[in-house]
Design a protein around this motif. Sequence first.
Motif, PDB file in Angstrom:
ATOM      1  N   THR A  84       0.759  -1.414  -0.070  1.00 57.88           N
ATOM      2  CA  THR A  84      -0.217  -0.086   0.097  1.00 57.88           C
ATOM      3  C   THR A  84       0.755   1.307  -0.025  1.00 57.88           C
ATOM      4  O   THR A  84       0.600   2.199  -0.767  1.00 57.88           O
ATOM      5  CB  THR A  84      -0.845  -0.003   1.122  1.00 57.88           C
ATOM      6  N   HIS A  85       1.786   1.265   1.031  1.00 59.12           N
ATOM      7  CA  HIS A  85       2.612   2.284   0.920  1.00 59.12           C
ATOM      8  C   HIS A  85       3.815   2.267   1.875  1.00 59.12           C
ATOM      9  O   HIS A  85       3.698   1.690   2.710  1.00 59.12           O
ATOM     10  CB  HIS A  85       1.701   3.697   1.410  1.00 59.12           C
ATOM     11  N   PHE A  86       4.921   3.146   1.485  1.00 61.17           N
ATOM     12  CA  PHE A  86       6.120   3.219   2.633  1.00 61.17           C
ATOM     13  C   PHE A  86       5.602   3.810   3.951  1.00 61.17           C
ATOM     14  O   PHE A  86       4.840   4.879   3.837  1.00 61.17           O
ATOM     15  CB  PHE A  86       7.195   4.141   1.612  1.00 61.17           C
ATOM     16  N   THR A  87       5.991   3.248   4.828  1.00 55.62           N
ATOM     17  CA  THR A  87       5.866   3.806   6.367  1.00 55.62           C
ATOM     18  C   THR A  87       6.863   4.341   6.793  1.00 55.62           C
ATOM     19  O   THR A  87       6.666   5.460   7.493  1.00 55.62           O
ATOM     20  CB  THR A  87       5.402   2.556   7.285  1.00 55.62           C
ATOM     21  N   GLU A  88       7.980   4.296   6.310  1.00 54.39           N
ATOM     22  CA  GLU A  88       9.334   4.724   6.913  1.00 54.39           C
ATOM     23  C   GLU A  88      10.223   4.733   5.770  1.00 54.39           C
ATOM     24  O   GLU A  88      10.340   3.951   4.717  1.00 54.39           O
ATOM     25  CB  GLU A  88       9.997   4.001   7.964  1.00 54.39           C
ATOM     26  N   LEU A  89      11.300   5.880   5.700  1.00 56.36           N
ATOM     27  CA  LEU A  89      12.375   5.854   4.623  1.00 56.36           C
ATOM     28  C   LEU A  89      13.423   6.470   5.270  1.00 56.36           C
ATOM     29  O   LEU A  89      13.459   7.234   6.075  1.00 56.36           O
ATOM     30  CB  LEU A  89      11.705   6.882   3.528  1.00 56.36           C
ATOM     31  N   ILE A  90      14.711   6.280   4.739  1.00 53.56           N
ATOM     32  CA  ILE A  90      16.101   6.909   4.844  1.00 53.56           C
ATOM     33  C   ILE A  90      16.670   6.799   3.597  1.00 53.56           C
ATOM     34  O   ILE A  90      16.781   6.190   2.882  1.00 53.56           O
ATOM     35  CB  ILE A  90      16.995   5.890   5.944  1.00 53.56           C
TER      36      ILE A  90
END
Length: 567
Positions: free
Chosen positions: A191-197
């Motif tokens: 569905t979607h990214f929840t966290e990113l770095i």
Amino acid sequence: MPNETDQKMMEILRILADREEVLGAKTIAEELKRKGYNLGERAVRYHMRILDEKGFTKRIGYAGRKITTKGLNELKKGLIYDQVDFIFSKFEGMIYQTTLDTVKAQGKVVVNTSSFTDEKAIAIIKEVFEGGLSVSPLVKINETINEETSEKEVLVKTVCGTTIDGMLLNEGIPVIPQYGGIVNVEDYVPTHFTELIAYQKTSMTPLEAFTAKEMTSVLDVVREGQGMIPANFRIIPSAAKERAHQMFHDLEKIGISGMLKIGEDGESVLGVSVEDNMVGIAVTGGIAPLCAAKEAGFDVNIKLAENLMDYNELNKIGSSKSVLKSSGPENGQKVKFLLSRAWNLIQKVDFDPETSNGHMIANISYVPQEDLEEALEIMAEINKMRPEYCTSPFYKIFPHPHDKNKKGIATVCSLTVDGILIKNGIMSTPKYGGILEMEEKGPRFVELTAYSGSSLDPHEIYISKDMTSVNDALNGYGRLLASLKEIPYLARPHALEILSHMKDAGLSVLKIGETSELIYNAKVERYRVGIVTPGGLNPLAAVKEQGILVEPKAVETLVQMSELTEF
């Protein structure tokens, strides 16, 4: 400040770490020349003797040297400012060296190398591969003996998503790796990214940051279709989309895919915004099967994009068909980056150090209610023995928004310092959250992650991965959470005056540097001055180190000083 000799020795260690075989002075000198260091064999031998004496390398007969575990640790933390710059360049190098030919099904691919000692983990790993939740079901598994511990280890090499970047480049398509992160899956649909770095400006590879067992739920996705999986994200020019589609089709024929979604021109992909004339591509992380083993309680050492190896050396152990379904249209959910939230809180800080009145930024972390009293006792001890390790000696208890069996402990966030400086006309920019190692020769940063391009406060990641040792630091040696900020060099005298008032009000600052000075081994931009503050979550890290469950949450809200209690 580290000198040129230090940098050369670090490059020698890096060369030894990148190659698995024993290397002689001639080979090392050739590799150094490729990196821009004109060092002859005699000079290399001189540097190698120093590295031997320090225990960073070990001589293997007349064949040459091999890096030791101590050397690997020093490489990781020795020149942290260089490591931050190196991580992205390492990925670029791996991309360039990928040579896989999809027609002949041969050539070099990028692999992750992971290890564990309990062979029972293999069953979990195979289950994930059978579910097709990987970049490729092609792996290499073999046993070896750890030279340091003499224990038998299982080594697992999996295809890394960086291979796909290399294939895009080989097709003449410019590719920009942007983020590693976590993707939410519902009913087998990403569905979607929840966290990113972001790949740039971090000392650890982005996906490595999300390998703590509580951050992923790969097994739940394979078995039930719900959970969180590691993934990475890159962009390419929209004009190359059709060629990219063909490349992915050709890769699938030889067992490489992992595609989660490819967008349209300028379309967000799984909640990540994409500029016009560019296309976003999300791919499953090649470490997903190893993350599942961690979730199951196995001790797994995961290393990303470690090496290149021949495609023909890999063996198929799972399915090329993924249990995941097509992600469909975007659902409107967007990844919320940390600094966007932080800047809005920073500008609301109105705390006056001279009167000790006003609002400050608070972290709110949660502990089981039955452990609250013990947690507060540990935090009080930290504040008593080493008040300089804590942003402030004040706290507040909050109820949990959903769970009556948990309590929130608010501590003052170090971003409050930025707010106070800005309120006084000094532009203070939060740059990095890091780990500060306390040792005999003085503190030094051994991990750094930029606040920009991250959805999580780096300190939350470090606590989740058990990377701190605050309790050990009470006795002089240990690892603390700390932050690096930058201000204009002309503002330094004024900042010193304000920081003095902050200290009187109970706020801690570890160091303010000189103009363009390396500060605790972290690089500051030219014509800027660095300020290092202790992390507001240090007392909570100490609580977790003593076995109490802690859910760390940074940069949460504003608190009025008058509402806080002093330890």
